[in-house]
Design an enzyme around this catalytic site. Structure first.
Site, PDB file in Angstrom:
ATOM      1  CB  CYS A   1       5.151   2.429   7.325  1.00  0.00           C
ATOM      2  SG  CYS A   1       4.627   3.921   6.467  1.00  0.00           S
ATOM      3  CG  LEU A   2       6.388   1.158   1.296  1.00  0.00           C
ATOM      4  CD1 LEU A   2       5.786   1.396  -0.082  1.00  0.00           C
ATOM      5  CD2 LEU A   2       7.486   0.110   1.241  1.00  0.00           C
TER       6      LEU A   2
ATOM      7  CG  HIS B   1       0.044   6.916   5.435  1.00  0.00           C
ATOM      8  ND1 HIS B   1       1.164   7.470   6.016  1.00  0.00           N
ATOM      9  CD2 HIS B   1       0.332   5.595   5.267  1.00  0.00           C
ATOM     10  CE1 HIS B   1       2.082   6.529   6.199  1.00  0.00           C
ATOM     11  NE2 HIS B   1       1.595   5.384   5.756  1.00  0.00           N
TER      12      HIS B   1
ATOM     13  N   GLY C   1       0.834  -1.194   0.000  1.00  0.00           N
ATOM     14  CA  GLY C   1       0.000   0.000   0.000  1.00  0.00           C
ATOM     15  C   GLY C   1       0.870   1.245   0.000  1.00  0.00           C
TER      16      GLY C   1
ATOM     17  CG  HIS D   1      -0.759   1.250   7.214  1.00  0.00           C
ATOM     18  ND1 HIS D   1       0.139   0.876   8.183  1.00  0.00           N
ATOM     19  CD2 HIS D   1      -0.064   2.021   6.337  1.00  0.00           C
ATOM     20  CE1 HIS D   1       1.330   1.408   7.906  1.00  0.00           C
ATOM     21  NE2 HIS D   1       1.225   2.093   6.788  1.00  0.00           N
ATOM     22  CD  GLU D   2      -1.000   2.534   2.683  1.00  0.00           C
ATOM     23  OE1 GLU D   2      -0.642   3.730   2.562  1.00  0.00           O
ATOM     24  OE2 GLU D   2      -0.212   1.631   3.008  1.00  0.00           O
TER      25      GLU D   2
ATOM     26  CD  GLN E   1       3.216   5.973   2.675  1.00  0.00           C
ATOM     27  OE1 GLN E   1       2.213   5.447   2.220  1.00  0.00           O
ATOM     28  NE2 GLN E   1       4.224   5.284   3.193  1.00  0.00           N
TER      29      GLN E   1
END
Length: 172
Positions: free
Chosen positions: A94-95, A140, A45, A136-137, A50
């Site tokens: 997380c990226l 963000h 994701g 999660h996304e 991000q």
């Protein structure tokens, strides 16, 4: 086109994202870039903040098995319309916070409504990893990171590691 992923701590990751007023070719291109960036990372994701864009846009693909067909989803203005009382705990990463993982407990199932790439409203109930990833996304987009669910000491420890990592990356 692959885009650079912003690393925590960065003030942009803590800001509220603006709703997407209208789908444009530019936003569709951004979504395509985000999918390419997510797959290359690799991740399941990615949210627009991000990659430095404060718009309500996320991309997901939680199909991990090599023999399964990928299922990329592009979600403009996603919102959780309902969540189950049953909870699930997954080890999340997380990226924007590479190499850091922690158990986070969230609703097991969520119903999400969004606008797809073609401008159509979609609604789907997600379970398991898909539900965790969607939550999660969407977090963000609201300026919330998975580490915000952790105890303060653990969150500070991860943030210190990230500050050190960013310093080292800046030297190279």
């Amino acid at each position: 086109m692959k885009r650079p992923i912003i690393l925590h701590p960065d003030p942009r990751l803590k800001k509220l994202s603006d709703p997407v007023p209208d789908l444009s070719d530019e936003l569709r291109a951004l979504a395509d870039d985000m999918l390419e960036t997510m797959y290359a990372a690799p991740g399941v994701g990615l949210a627009a903040p991000q990659v430095g864009v404060l718009q309500r846009l996320v991309v997901l693909d939680c199909v991990k098995a090599e023999n399964e067909t990928p299922r990329p989803l592009i979600m403009f203005n996603p919102e959780i319309v309902s969540a189950s009382d049953e909870m699930n705990t997954y080890e999340e990463g997380c990226l924007s916070i590479p190499e850091q993982y922690a158990d986070v407990t969230r609703p097991r199932d969520v119903e999400v409504r969004w606008i797809d790439r073609d401008g159509k409203e979609r609604t789907e109930v997600f379970t398991g990893l898909w539900a965790t990833c969607a939550q999660h996304e969407i977090d963000h987009l609201d300026g919330k990171l998975f580490i915000d669910y952790l105890k303060p000491l653990r969150r500070q420890m991860i943030t210190r590691k990230m500050v050190k990592m960013k310093r080292e990356l800046a030297r190279t």
